[in-house]
Design a protein around this motif. Structure first.
Motif, short mmCIF file in Angstrom:
data_model
loop_
_atom_site.label_atom_id
_atom_site.label_comp_id
_atom_site.label_asym_id
_atom_site.label_seq_id
_atom_site.Cartn_x
_atom_site.Cartn_y
_atom_site.Cartn_z
N TRP A 1 5.02 -3.53 -40.63
CA TRP A 1 4.72 -3.03 -39.28
C TRP A 1 3.59 -2.23 -38.95
CZ3 TRP A 1 3.91 2.33 -37.89
CH2 TRP A 1 3.85 2.75 -36.80
N MET A 2 3.25 -1.69 -40.58
CA MET A 2 2.06 -0.73 -40.23
C MET A 2 0.97 -1.97 -40.92
SD MET A 2 0.94 1.86 -44.04
CE MET A 2 1.10 0.83 -45.21
N PHE A 3 1.10 -2.31 -41.30
CA PHE A 3 0.01 -3.68 -41.47
C PHE A 3 -0.30 -4.37 -40.25
CE2 PHE A 3 1.56 -3.86 -46.42
CZ PHE A 3 0.44 -2.91 -46.98
N LEU A 4 0.77 -4.76 -39.51
CA LEU A 4 0.04 -5.38 -38.69
C LEU A 4 0.05 -4.72 -37.13
CD1 LEU A 4 3.99 -7.78 -38.25
CD2 LEU A 4 0.95 -8.17 -39.43
N VAL A 5 0.34 -3.31 -37.08
CA VAL A 5 -0.36 -2.87 -35.99
C VAL A 5 -1.90 -2.83 -36.41
CG1 VAL A 5 2.01 -1.77 -35.73
CG2 VAL A 5 -0.09 -0.49 -36.95
N LYS A 6 -2.45 -2.18 -37.52
CA LYS A 6 -3.91 -2.10 -37.88
C LYS A 6 -4.65 -3.78 -37.36
CE LYS A 6 -2.75 1.76 -40.42
NZ LYS A 6 -3.36 1.93 -41.99
N ALA A 7 -3.68 -4.95 -37.88
CA ALA A 7 -4.54 -6.20 -37.57
C ALA A 7 -4.95 -6.74 -36.56
CB ALA A 7 -3.40 -7.54 -38.23
N PRO A 8 -5.51 -8.07 -35.75
CA PRO A 8 -6.08 -7.96 -35.40
C PRO A 8 -5.00 -9.20 -33.81
CG PRO A 8 -7.64 -8.78 -36.47
CD PRO A 8 -6.41 -7.94 -37.07
N ALA A 9 -4.82 -8.73 -32.73
CA ALA A 9 -3.36 -9.08 -31.55
C ALA A 9 -3.71 -10.75 -32.56
CB ALA A 9 -3.79 -8.76 -30.38
N PRO A 10 -1.89 -10.92 -32.10
CA PRO A 10 -2.13 -12.58 -31.91
C PRO A 10 -2.54 -13.10 -30.71
CG PRO A 10 0.34 -11.10 -31.71
CD PRO A 10 -1.02 -9.48 -31.94
N ILE A 11 -3.12 -14.25 -31.04
CA ILE A 11 -3.23 -15.04 -30.36
C ILE A 11 -2.53 -16.02 -29.68
CG2 ILE A 11 -5.17 -17.28 -29.48
CD1 ILE A 11 -6.46 -16.57 -32.57
N ASP A 12 -1.98 -15.86 -28.23
CA ASP A 12 -0.84 -16.41 -28.24
C ASP A 12 -1.37 -17.81 -27.37
OD1 ASP A 12 1.31 -17.09 -26.14
OD2 ASP A 12 1.50 -15.56 -25.00
N VAL A 13 -0.40 -19.06 -28.50
CA VAL A 13 -1.53 -20.23 -28.14
C VAL A 13 -0.26 -20.65 -27.00
CG1 VAL A 13 -1.62 -20.84 -31.06
CG2 VAL A 13 0.51 -21.11 -29.97
N PHE A 14 1.26 -20.20 -26.94
CA PHE A 14 1.76 -20.96 -25.89
C PHE A 14 0.83 -20.91 -24.23
CE2 PHE A 14 4.87 -20.19 -28.94
CZ PHE A 14 5.54 -21.17 -29.32
N ALA A 15 0.76 -19.20 -24.09
CA ALA A 15 -0.51 -18.59 -22.76
C ALA A 15 -1.70 -20.20 -22.71
CB ALA A 15 -0.76 -17.30 -22.55
N GLU A 16 -2.45 -20.27 -24.13
CA GLU A 16 -3.59 -21.49 -23.85
C GLU A 16 -2.93 -22.63 -23.40
OE1 GLU A 16 -6.15 -19.76 -27.18
OE2 GLU A 16 -4.80 -21.00 -28.69
N MET A 17 -1.71 -22.97 -24.38
CA MET A 17 -1.36 -24.17 -24.02
C MET A 17 -1.45 -24.71 -22.35
SD MET A 17 0.90 -26.00 -27.02
CE MET A 17 1.44 -24.62 -27.04
N GLU A 18 -0.22 -23.65 -21.95
CA GLU A 18 -0.32 -23.60 -20.96
C GLU A 18 -1.17 -23.16 -19.35
OE1 GLU A 18 2.18 -20.22 -18.40
OE2 GLU A 18 3.80 -20.97 -20.31
N ALA A 19 -2.41 -22.50 -19.87
CA ALA A 19 -3.69 -22.37 -19.23
C ALA A 19 -4.25 -23.97 -18.80
CB ALA A 19 -4.63 -21.49 -19.91
N GLN A 20 -4.29 -24.85 -20.10
CA GLN A 20 -4.80 -26.12 -20.65
C GLN A 20 -4.38 -27.31 -19.71
OE1 GLN A 20 -4.93 -27.88 -24.93
NE2 GLN A 20 -6.13 -29.21 -23.97
N GLU A 21 -3.08 -27.22 -19.37
CA GLU A 21 -2.04 -28.02 -18.75
C GLU A 21 -2.45 -27.80 -17.22
OE1 GLU A 21 2.04 -27.08 -19.63
OE2 GLU A 21 1.89 -28.45 -21.42
#
Length: 254
Positions: free
Chosen positions: A201-221
């Motif tokens: 948890w400590m490492f991930l909250v300091k990391a960049p936000a995840p890239i939502d590839v599902f949202a990207e695919m939806e937007a592309q469609e």
């Protein structure tokens, strides 16, 4: 400032929810601990391998059935049932009650090595586990180096913590009796897990936000569908213009 603080808080909530989903939360920990606790408690009292093993397997099946009835996620309960079943079968085959714990110990060792080896190979296991939960799949490998680094740190933490746990348990398997091994194993179920989870948890909250590839695919469609609609509209326009144009009648010679 307020916007940044809100974004950070949202990121922490998303991370906590994803970790809770991936590792089963409080109920998952109970389902992990209870069968082994019941086995060692009964065996401490009556030294009966068969009764202890059957009781541990029975409580695992009950916990799994409760999840099925409530239509909850059963992956953690099923993994608990299989783990207990392997331990029961192995102990029954050898007649040694300590062997009830051996499959789980070997699994822990294998998991520790998997975390370490996959991290060295550049595909940290914790990223493979959490990627789908965060809806980023494997985008962190090539498109989000900061997140890949966080997954690598978390995988190192899991691998080394589990390896340290094995370094305690395997000597006890050879030198201690069944009850001593069992109580130490029960005591080591939750604290190392919580430590690894906290570090993740400590490492991930300091990391960049995840890239939502599902949202990207939806937007592309949606964009592709809009483009197809535009092209259909353009091709329909000349046909409509031709249909609306006046038709000249035949000309007669004078």
């Amino acid at each position: 400032m307020e916007s940044g603080t809100g974004s950070t808080a949202d990121g922490r909530e998303v991370t906590e929810a994803a970790l809770f989903e991936a590792f089963g939360g409080v109920r998952g920990m109970v389902e992990t601990v209870l069968p082994g606790l019941l086995f060692v408690a009964i065996f401490t009292v009556n030294k009966d391998l068969h009764v202890s093993a059957i009781a541990a397997l029975a409580v695992s099946l009950v916990l799994c059935a409760v999840r099925l009835v409530r239509k909850d996620t059963v992956k953690h309960a099923f993994s608990g049932v299989f783990g207990v079943a392997f331990g029961v079968v192995f102990a029954m085959m050898t007649g040694n009650a300590k062997d009830f714990y051996l499959p789980g110990m070997l699994y822990t060792l294998g998991l520790a090595l998997a975390y370490i080896i996959t991290t060295l190979a550049g595909v940290p296991l914790i990223g493979l586990i959490l990627g789908p939960v965060f809806k980023e799949n494997l985008s962190w490998r090539t498109r989000n180096p900061g997140r890949k680094k966080a997954y690598a740190k978390a995988s190192w933490a899991w691998g080394l913590i589990l390896l340290a746990k094995c370094m305690i348990l395997f000597p006890l398997y050879w030198w201690a009796d069944t009850t001593q091994l069992g109580w130490v194993l029960v005591a080591l179920k939750i604290p190392p897990f919580l430590l690894a989870l906290y570090l993740t948890w400590m490492f991930l909250v300091k990391a960049p936000a995840p890239i939502d590839v599902f949202a990207e695919m939806e937007a592309q469609e949606k964009a592709e569908e809009a483009e197809r609609e535009r092209q259909r509209g353009q091709s329909a326009a000349p046909d409509a213009a031709a249909a609306d144009a006046p038709h000249e009648g035949p000309r007669h010679r004078r």
